[in-house]
Structures are given as structure tokens and as C-alpha cells.
Design an enzyme around this catalytic site. Sequence first.
Site, PDB file in Angstrom:
ATOM      1  N   THR A  85       0.859  -1.184   0.000  1.00  0.00           N
ATOM      2  CA  THR A  85       0.000   0.000   0.000  1.00  0.00           C
ATOM      3  C   THR A  85       0.894   1.232   0.000  1.00  0.00           C
ATOM      4  O   THR A  85       1.527   1.552   1.012  1.00  0.00           O
ATOM      5  CB  THR A  85      -0.928   0.018   1.227  1.00  0.00           C
ATOM      6  OG1 THR A  85      -1.769  -1.143   1.193  1.00  0.00           O
ATOM      7  CG2 THR A  85      -1.810   1.263   1.220  1.00  0.00           C
ATOM      8  N   LYS A 160      -6.976   1.824  -3.260  1.00  0.00           N
ATOM      9  CA  LYS A 160      -6.693   1.218  -1.955  1.00  0.00           C
ATOM     10  C   LYS A 160      -6.693   2.273  -0.852  1.00  0.00           C
ATOM     11  O   LYS A 160      -7.206   2.042   0.254  1.00  0.00           O
ATOM     12  CB  LYS A 160      -5.344   0.496  -1.996  1.00  0.00           C
ATOM     13  CG  LYS A 160      -4.876  -0.055  -0.643  1.00  0.00           C
ATOM     14  CD  LYS A 160      -5.859  -1.046  -0.052  1.00  0.00           C
ATOM     15  CE  LYS A 160      -5.515  -1.443   1.382  1.00  0.00           C
ATOM     16  NZ  LYS A 160      -4.225  -2.089   1.533  1.00  0.00           N
TER      17      LYS A 160
END
Length: 279
Positions: A85, A160
Amino acid sequence: MGAPMAMNLAKAGFSLTVWNRTASKMEPLLRLGAKAGKGPAHVAADVDVVITMVSTPQDVEQIALGPDGIMDGLKPGAVYIDMSTVSPTTSRKLAGAAAAKHAEFLDAPVVGSKGPATEGTLVMLVGGLPGTLERCRPIFAAMGKTLIHAGGVGMGSALKLATNLMLAHLAAGFSEGLLLVQRAGLDPARYLEVLEASTFRSPWYQTKGIGMVKRDFTTHFALKHMHKDLRLMGELADDVKANVPITRAIEHLFAQSASAGKSELDYSAILAYLEAAAP
């Protein structure tokens, strides 16, 4: 996260070469038949598809772009998939470096924590060329249940961050609501009952919410990582000129929780911080 994901690849029959900065973490994979890499460059030179799964943009840039990094070994025609991420800016930087090596790139962060990673039920958010995604679809299928093509490079990372934004908001809102009902003398079970019966019902309340009621902050997604993601959300908001005042307030709450020693606990431990802090 990376270890159970790699184990599912091994169980699906993929040939693996693995490397971890902590060598002992490779042992379970080596027992399944994976080869031990000597470093990121050695791994990249040995495979057709390279996958990274690390904690921060700085970590992935060091592993990919640093000395003896992935780019030093990445083969022409190979695919580099970063499942960390990170920010869209980092994803585009990695894609540019891969293109300079005549290789392809996908950013593919995942929704889910250790449980879904182990069970192979992750949701994967992919940015990059459709043809590259199709080439790698069998690899993704071994690690998750849902594959969403978000768009071009960096769009998986952006999606995300927006998804984790909602997780952070849920944790903050539920924490405050839980404290209100408990301090008012109500049974928390009634609070969960209302949430379950309402239009905004969510499985999140039946898993994470119940754990928070019990004050179980066993780490599935560390608070320090959610705090990192909130900082990245703020950077993305600045880049795209989006006004996110509530998210910035929640980032401040997570910063305070981290400073209070909650970094290694689950991100739901912001409840513990709020409970201890004076109003």
C-alpha cells in the site's frame, strides 16, 4: 501479509524464489520447496514475475530501486507487481523504472488482513495495462477471490487508499459511539443490534466491532500501518486537490494513538487511546 500470500502461490504449484530482509521468515516457504534468493536483484534475475509486499513507500523503493535492488536484476519482458500500500506517485515511479528495463508493471494492493491472506480470499485492486493483468491473472487467482481493474498505473494504489480511508472512519466512528453508549450506561450489545438492523449494517461490526467491545486489540492490521496510510491519503488529497477535513482529523487521532504507545496494536486500538484520554 506477504508470507501467507506466497504460501498460497506455492500450494497452487507456482515455482518460487523468495527473499525477506529477515531470513527466518523464509523458512516456511523453503520447506514448501521455494528457493532462497540472495537479494532482490538475484530474485528478479531468476523469475518471470516479481512480487513485492512491504510496509511503506520507502521500503519498496529501497528494495526495488536501491543497491542490489529489483531493477538491477529485472529481465526484459518480465512483470513487476507491487502489492504494497503506497501512493500512486510511488507506483508510477516504479512503473517508469520497470519500463526502462523493458519490463511491465502492475500496482496491486489488497483489501484484507492476515486472515484473508491465509485463506486466499483477498480483494486485489490492480492498476496497469489490461494485457499485463490478463497475463498475471492465474497468479492473482491463487492469492485472492476478487480482482478489480482500477485503471492505469497508480489507480490501484489510489483506490486502496480510498478504501482504507473508510476503514479508518469506521474505526473512529465506532469507537466514539461505543464510548458514548457505555458511558451512558447502555449495554454495547444494543448498539451492535441497532447497527445490524440498520441500512448501514456491515460485516465489519460483527468482526472488528465485536472485538472492540471485548477490548481485543490483537494485531491484524497494525495501527502504525493505518497511520502511514492516512498520511498517504493526505498527500494524495493534496495532489488531486480533494478536501478531506474529517480524514485529516482522524489522521491526527491515529498520530496521538501512536504516540501513546499503540503503534504495534491493531488499528482498532484507537478506542483504547480515546478511552484513556481526558475528554
